[in-house]
Design an enzyme around this catalytic site. Structure first.
Site, PDB file in Angstrom:
ATOM      1  N   ARG A  25       2.523   8.265   8.946  1.00 37.70           N
ATOM      2  CA  ARG A  25       2.291   9.687   8.656  1.00 37.70           C
ATOM      3  C   ARG A  25       1.142  10.255   9.487  1.00 37.70           C
ATOM      4  O   ARG A  25       1.178  11.395   9.925  1.00 37.70           O
ATOM      5  CB  ARG A  25       1.979   9.872   7.162  1.00 37.70           C
ATOM      6  CG  ARG A  25       3.195  10.152   6.315  1.00 37.70           C
ATOM      7  CD  ARG A  25       2.794  10.357   4.858  1.00 37.70           C
ATOM      8  NE  ARG A  25       3.824  11.038   4.088  1.00 37.70           N
ATOM      9  CZ  ARG A  25       4.927  10.489   3.623  1.00 37.70           C
ATOM     10  NH1 ARG A  25       5.180   9.214   3.854  1.00 37.70           N
ATOM     11  NH2 ARG A  25       5.798  11.194   2.917  1.00 37.70           N
ATOM     12  N   HIS A  56       6.285   5.161  12.833  1.00 42.27           N
ATOM     13  CA  HIS A  56       6.625   5.993  11.673  1.00 42.27           C
ATOM     14  C   HIS A  56       5.424   6.503  10.881  1.00 42.27           C
ATOM     15  O   HIS A  56       5.584   7.262   9.940  1.00 42.27           O
ATOM     16  CB  HIS A  56       7.520   5.217  10.709  1.00 42.27           C
ATOM     17  CG  HIS A  56       6.758   4.137   9.977  1.00 42.27           C
ATOM     18  ND1 HIS A  56       6.550   2.897  10.512  1.00 42.27           N
ATOM     19  CD2 HIS A  56       6.131   4.144   8.787  1.00 42.27           C
ATOM     20  CE1 HIS A  56       5.842   2.171   9.662  1.00 42.27           C
ATOM     21  NE2 HIS A  56       5.565   2.897   8.606  1.00 42.27           N
ATOM     22  N   ASP A  74       0.790  -1.237   0.000  1.00 44.00           N
ATOM     23  CA  ASP A  74       0.000   0.000   0.000  1.00 44.00           C
ATOM     24  C   ASP A  74       0.819   1.281   0.000  1.00 44.00           C
ATOM     25  O   ASP A  74       0.341   2.333   0.411  1.00 44.00           O
ATOM     26  CB  ASP A  74      -0.900  -0.007   1.244  1.00 44.00           C
ATOM     27  CG  ASP A  74      -0.110  -0.253   2.523  1.00 44.00           C
ATOM     28  OD1 ASP A  74       1.109  -0.034   2.520  1.00 44.00           O
ATOM     29  OD2 ASP A  74      -0.724  -0.675   3.524  1.00 44.00           O
ATOM     30  N   GLU A 133      -0.298  -9.026  -1.066  1.00 43.50           N
ATOM     31  CA  GLU A 133      -0.852  -8.446   0.170  1.00 43.50           C
ATOM     32  C   GLU A 133      -2.073  -7.578  -0.166  1.00 43.50           C
ATOM     33  O   GLU A 133      -2.166  -6.404   0.198  1.00 43.50           O
ATOM     34  CB  GLU A 133       0.188  -7.659   0.976  1.00 43.50           C
ATOM     35  CG  GLU A 133      -0.242  -7.444   2.418  1.00 43.50           C
ATOM     36  CD  GLU A 133       0.803  -6.713   3.267  1.00 43.50           C
ATOM     37  OE1 GLU A 133       1.753  -7.363   3.743  1.00 43.50           O
ATOM     38  OE2 GLU A 133       0.649  -5.491   3.465  1.00 43.50           O
ATOM     39  N   GLU A 151      -2.149   5.081   2.876  1.00 41.68           N
ATOM     40  CA  GLU A 151      -2.098   3.673   2.464  1.00 41.68           C
ATOM     41  C   GLU A 151      -3.474   3.077   2.134  1.00 41.68           C
ATOM     42  O   GLU A 151      -3.598   2.243   1.242  1.00 41.68           O
ATOM     43  CB  GLU A 151      -1.417   2.845   3.567  1.00 41.68           C
ATOM     44  CG  GLU A 151       0.079   3.107   3.726  1.00 41.68           C
ATOM     45  CD  GLU A 151       0.410   4.312   4.594  1.00 41.68           C
ATOM     46  OE1 GLU A 151      -0.517   4.976   5.105  1.00 41.68           O
ATOM     47  OE2 GLU A 151       1.606   4.604   4.760  1.00 41.68           O
ATOM     48  N   HIS A 194      13.197   5.191  12.702  1.00 39.89           N
ATOM     49  CA  HIS A 194      13.002   5.379  11.256  1.00 39.89           C
ATOM     50  C   HIS A 194      13.783   6.609  10.792  1.00 39.89           C
ATOM     51  O   HIS A 194      13.951   7.562  11.555  1.00 39.89           O
ATOM     52  CB  HIS A 194      11.494   5.587  11.027  1.00 39.89           C
ATOM     53  CG  HIS A 194      11.051   5.476   9.604  1.00 39.89           C
ATOM     54  ND1 HIS A 194      11.327   6.432   8.660  1.00 39.89           N
ATOM     55  CD2 HIS A 194      10.311   4.534   8.960  1.00 39.89           C
ATOM     56  CE1 HIS A 194      10.790   6.083   7.496  1.00 39.89           C
ATOM     57  NE2 HIS A 194      10.162   4.919   7.658  1.00 39.89           N
TER      58      HIS A 194
HETATM   59  C1  UD1 Z   1       6.702   4.758   3.632  1.00 42.88           C
HETATM   60  C2  UD1 Z   1       5.300   4.342   3.196  1.00 42.88           C
HETATM   61  C3  UD1 Z   1       4.570   3.647   4.344  1.00 42.88           C
HETATM   62  C4  UD1 Z   1       5.407   2.526   4.916  1.00 42.88           C
HETATM   63  C5  UD1 Z   1       6.781   3.048   5.290  1.00 42.88           C
HETATM   64  C6  UD1 Z   1       7.643   1.917   5.761  1.00 42.88           C
HETATM   65  C7  UD1 Z   1       4.214   5.824   1.591  1.00 42.88           C
HETATM   66  C8  UD1 Z   1       3.383   7.025   1.406  1.00 42.88           C
HETATM   67  N1  UD1 Z   1       4.517   5.511   2.849  1.00 42.88           N
HETATM   68  O1  UD1 Z   1       6.551   5.747   4.640  1.00 42.88           O
HETATM   69  O2  UD1 Z   1       3.350   3.114   3.865  1.00 42.88           O
HETATM   70  O3  UD1 Z   1       4.764   2.032   6.065  1.00 42.88           O
HETATM   71  O4  UD1 Z   1       7.391   3.633   4.131  1.00 42.88           O
HETATM   72  O5  UD1 Z   1       8.751   2.377   6.465  1.00 42.88           O
HETATM   73  O6  UD1 Z   1       4.569   5.180   0.645  1.00 42.88           O
HETATM   74  N2  UD1 Z   1      14.346   8.203   4.600  1.00 42.88           N
HETATM   75  C9  UD1 Z   1      15.707   8.142   4.469  1.00 42.88           C
HETATM   76  N3  UD1 Z   1      16.266   6.918   4.150  1.00 42.88           N
HETATM   77  C10 UD1 Z   1      15.534   5.801   3.969  1.00 42.88           C
HETATM   78  C11 UD1 Z   1      14.147   5.890   4.118  1.00 42.88           C
HETATM   79  C12 UD1 Z   1      13.556   7.101   4.422  1.00 42.88           C
HETATM   80  O7  UD1 Z   1      16.419   9.103   4.634  1.00 42.88           O
HETATM   81  O8  UD1 Z   1      16.100   4.730   3.696  1.00 42.88           O
HETATM   82  C13 UD1 Z   1      13.734   9.513   4.938  1.00 42.88           C
HETATM   83  C14 UD1 Z   1      13.719  10.489   3.775  1.00 42.88           C
HETATM   84  O9  UD1 Z   1      13.978  11.787   4.275  1.00 42.88           O
HETATM   85  C15 UD1 Z   1      12.274  10.416   3.296  1.00 42.88           C
HETATM   86  C16 UD1 Z   1      11.528  10.163   4.596  1.00 42.88           C
HETATM   87  O10 UD1 Z   1      12.382   9.293   5.331  1.00 42.88           O
HETATM   88  O11 UD1 Z   1      11.890  11.595   2.662  1.00 42.88           O
HETATM   89  C17 UD1 Z   1      10.167   9.559   4.494  1.00 42.88           C
HETATM   90  O12 UD1 Z   1      10.147   8.435   3.623  1.00 42.88           O
HETATM   91  P1  UD1 Z   1       8.780   8.071   2.818  1.00 42.88           P
HETATM   92  O13 UD1 Z   1       9.028   6.857   1.995  1.00 42.88           O
HETATM   93  O14 UD1 Z   1       8.273   9.275   2.125  1.00 42.88           O
HETATM   94  O15 UD1 Z   1       7.745   7.790   3.969  1.00 42.88           O
HETATM   95  P2  UD1 Z   1       7.711   6.690   5.110  1.00 42.88           P
HETATM   96  O16 UD1 Z   1       7.198   7.333   6.337  1.00 42.88           O
HETATM   97  O17 UD1 Z   1       9.006   5.974   5.155  1.00 42.88           O
HETATM   98  N1  UDP Z   2      12.167  -3.668  10.242  1.00 41.49           N
HETATM   99  C1  UDP Z   2      13.542  -3.839  10.133  1.00 41.49           C
HETATM  100  N2  UDP Z   2      14.364  -2.999  10.806  1.00 41.49           N
HETATM  101  C2  UDP Z   2      13.924  -2.002  11.589  1.00 41.49           C
HETATM  102  C3  UDP Z   2      12.506  -1.824  11.705  1.00 41.49           C
HETATM  103  C4  UDP Z   2      11.669  -2.660  10.996  1.00 41.49           C
HETATM  104  O1  UDP Z   2      13.995  -4.756   9.458  1.00 41.49           O
HETATM  105  O2  UDP Z   2      14.743  -1.279  12.160  1.00 41.49           O
HETATM  106  C5  UDP Z   2      11.291  -4.564   9.485  1.00 41.49           C
HETATM  107  C6  UDP Z   2      10.198  -5.241  10.295  1.00 41.49           C
HETATM  108  O3  UDP Z   2      10.664  -6.420  10.905  1.00 41.49           O
HETATM  109  C7  UDP Z   2       9.158  -5.481   9.238  1.00 41.49           C
HETATM  110  C8  UDP Z   2       9.279  -4.269   8.343  1.00 41.49           C
HETATM  111  O4  UDP Z   2      10.580  -3.754   8.556  1.00 41.49           O
HETATM  112  O5  UDP Z   2       9.477  -6.611   8.458  1.00 41.49           O
HETATM  113  C9  UDP Z   2       8.237  -3.253   8.720  1.00 41.49           C
HETATM  114  O6  UDP Z   2       8.501  -2.054   8.112  1.00 41.49           O
HETATM  115  P1  UDP Z   2       7.842  -0.703   8.548  1.00 41.49           P
HETATM  116  O7  UDP Z   2       7.425  -0.768   9.970  1.00 41.49           O
HETATM  117  O8  UDP Z   2       8.792   0.365   8.145  1.00 41.49           O
HETATM  118  O9  UDP Z   2       6.595  -0.578   7.581  1.00 41.49           O
HETATM  119  P2  UDP Z   2       5.079  -1.083   7.660  1.00 41.49           P
HETATM  120  O10 UDP Z   2       5.087  -2.547   7.874  1.00 41.49           O
HETATM  121  O11 UDP Z   2       4.418  -0.324   8.751  1.00 41.49           O
HETATM  122  O12 UDP Z   2       4.524  -0.689   6.334  1.00 41.49           O
END
Ligand code: UD1
Ligand code: UDP
Length: 382
Positions: A212, A210, A98, A120, A134, A243
Site C-alpha cells: 500500500r 503490491h 501483520d 511470525e 502492517e 496482484h
Molecule cells: C493485504 C495485506 C498485506 C499483504 C497482502 C498480501 C492488509 C492491510 N494488507 O494487502 O499486508 O502483504 O495482502 O498480498 O491486510 N483482491 C481480489 N482478489 C483477491 C485478493 C485481492 O480481487 O484474491 C483485490 C480486491 O479488490 C481487494 C484488493 O485486491 O479490495 C486489495 O486487497 P487487500 O487485502 O485490501 O490488500 P492487499 O494489498 O492485498
Molecule cells: N505468491 C504466490 N503467487 C503469486 C505471488 C506470490 O504464491 O503470484 C506467494 C509467494 O511465494 C509468497 C507469498 O505469496 O509465499 C507472498 O505473498 P505477498 O507477496 O502477497 O504478501 P507479503 O509476503 O508481502 O505479505
C-alpha cells in the site's frame, strides 16, 4: 486425555502459505482439536492456496470487497470473528503476521478473553508508516498475544525490547516448511505462459509489487525501472504475476503492459510461484514472503522498498534494499545482469529464516504451554 482446542484464522495469500503447514501439523496431533477459520480478506488468491494444500476451512467469513478499505476489512473481520469465537470457545487463537485479518482476529479474541498465539511475531521496522498498516498491526498483536512465535533470534530481541518477557519461542519461519511441499527439480508448470519461458537462454526476472505504501508514484517509478531494463538488455524477460488489487493492476498494466519481453500474468498458485522463483535469474519485489523464500533458493533479491523488517538476508548478502527510485533500481539490477562476480556473491543459498520444522516447534510449544507435554521445544538456531 485432555485435548486442546486450537483455532487458526487467516485471510490473505501470504497468511495462507505460511499457516497451511501449521494447520497440517495441528491436524496430525492427537492432543489437538484443530479448527480453521478464514476471513476471506482475499478471495481468489486465498482459495488457490487452500486448494494447493488441500485445506477446507471450518468457517469462511467471506468478507472481501473490490477496493476494500482498512476500516471495512477490520469491522467485518472483527464482527465475524466474534461470532465464531463465541461459538467455538477455543483454548487459543493463532493469528499470523501483520495483516488486517491478523489484527482483527487478535482483537476479537482479546474481547472474548481468549489467549492469542502470534505466528511470525517480532518483525519490526520501527517506522509506523512503513510498511503501512502492517507495522502497527503486528506491534499491537504483539501486545495482545500470550504466546509469540518469533522466526529468528533478532525478531525475539525486538519483542524483548518492547518489554515482552514471557511466552517467546524462536521457531523459524513456517514459509520454509511450506517450501518442502512445493519446490521440485522435475516440477512441470501447469501454466502455458510459464512453460513458454526460455529459462536457459534468457535472464528471467520475477517481479511482484503490491504494498500500500508504494501505491501511486513509487509503484509507477518501479515499473519505469523495469521498462528501462527490458529496453536496455535484450536477454531480459520480466514475469510479473500481477496482484489482483485494482490499484496495482492499473499502474502495472498501464506502464509496462504493452512491452516486449514483459509477461504479465494472473497470480500464481504457490507451487507454480516457488518453482518459477527457483528457475529465475533474480527477483525484484516489495513482498515480505519473497524476501524469505528467494534466499533459500539461492536467488538474488532487490527489495523495492525504503526499509525492511527482514534484515537477516540483507546481512547474509542475498537481499539488497533498492528503494523506489527508477535510476537506483535500474543501476542495481544492471550490476547483477552484467557483473558475474557481483551476481555470484548474492546468488548463494542461505536460510536464516528456518529449517523446515517451525510448525512442529509451534505445536510443541502450545502443548507445553497448556501442560499437555512436559517437553519445552528447543529454539531454532539460525
Ligand atoms: C493485504 C495485506 C498485506 C499483504 C497482502 C498480501 C492488509 C492491510 N494488507 O494487502 O499486508 O502483504 O495482502 O498480498 O491486510 N483482491 C481480489 N482478489 C483477491 C485478493 C485481492 O480481487 O484474491 C483485490 C480486491 O479488490 C481487494 C484488493 O485486491 O479490495 C486489495 O486487497 P487487500 O487485502 O485490501 O490488500 P492487499 O494489498 O492485498
Ligand atoms: N505468491 C504466490 N503467487 C503469486 C505471488 C506470490 O504464491 O503470484 C506467494 C509467494 O511465494 C509468497 C507469498 O505469496 O509465499 C507472498 O505473498 P505477498 O507477496 O502477497 O504478501 P507479503 O509476503 O508481502 O505479505
Amino acid at each position: 486425555m485432555k485435548k486442546i482446542k486450537v483455532m487458526t484464522v487467516f485471510g490473505t495469500r501470504p497468511e495462507a502459505v505460511k499457516m497451511a503447514p501449521l494447520v497440517k501439523e495441528l491436524q496430525s496431533r492427537n492432543e489437538i482439536i484443530s479448527i480453521c477459520c478464514v476471513t476471506g480478506q482475499h478471495r481468489e488468491m486465498l482459495d488457490s492456496m487452500l486448494q494447493v494444500y488441500g485445506i477446507t476451512p471450518d468457517y469462511d467469513l467471506d468478507i472481501m470487497e473490490k477496493n476494500q478499505t482498512l476500516s471495512t476489512i477490520t469491522c467485518k473481520a472483527l464482527a465475524g470473528m466474534e461470532d465464531v469465537l463465541k461459538k467455538e470457545q477455543p483454548d487459543i487463537l493463532l493469528v499470523h503476521g501483520d495483516t488486517t485479518t491478523t489484527f482483527s482476529g487478535a482483537l476479537a479474541a482479546f474481547y472474548q478473553q481468549i489467549p492469542v498465539g502470534h505466528v511470525e511475531a517480532g518483525l519490526r521496522t520501527w517506522d509506523k508508516y512503513s510498511p503501512f498498516p502492517e507495522e502497527i498491526n503486528r506491534t499491537l498483536v504483539g501486545r495482545i498475544a500470550e504466546l509469540n512465535f518469533a522466526p529468528t533470534s533478532s525478531n525475539a530481541a525486538n519483542l524483548r525490547a518492547e518489554g515482552v518477557t514471557e511466552g517467546i519461542f524462536i521457531t523459524g519461519n513456517t514459509v520454509i516448511d511450506a517450501m518442502k511441499y512445493t519446490v521440485r527439480d522435475d516440477y512441470v508448470f501447469e501454466s502455458d505462459a510459464l512453460n513458454s519461458l526460455d529459462f536457459e537462454n534468457k535472464k528471467v526476472i520475477t517481479v511482484t509489487c503490491h504494498r500500500r505504501e508504494n501505491y501511486g508514484k513509487p509503484l509507477q517509478d518501479i515499473m519505469l525501472a523495469l521498462k528501462k531494463l527490458v529496453e536496455t538488455y535484450e536477454d531480459v524477460v520480466i514475469v510479473d504475476p500481477v496482484h489482483l488489487s485494482p490499484v496495482v493492476r492499473e499502474t502495472v498494466f498501464g506502464t509496462i503492459g504493452e512491452l516486449d519481453r514483459v509477461c504479465l500474468i494472473d497470480p500464481l498458485p504457490v507451487d507454480e510461484m516457488h518453482n518459477l522463483m527457483a528457475r529465475s535469474y533474480m527477483i525484484i519485489t516489495d513482498s515480505g514472503g519473497l524476501q524469505e523464500e528467494a534466499p533459500a533458493l539461492g536467488k538474488p533479491v532487490l527489495v523495492v522498498r525504503k526499509e525492511t523488517e527482514r534484515p537477516e538476508a540483507v546481512k547474509a548478502g542475498t537481499v539488497k534494499l533498492a528503494g523506489v527510485e527508477t535510476d537506483v533500481i535500474f543501476d542495481m539490477a544492471s550490476e547483477l545482469l552484467t557483473n558475474e562476480e557481483a551476481y555470484q556473491q548474492m546468488a548463494k543459498a542461505v536460510n536464516p529464516y528456518g529449517d523446515g520444522n517451525a510448525s512442529k516447534r509451534i505445536v510443541d510449544a502450545i502443548l507445553w504451554h497448556f501442560g499437555v507435554s512436559d517437553k519445552q521445544p528447543e529454539d531454532f538456531k539460525g
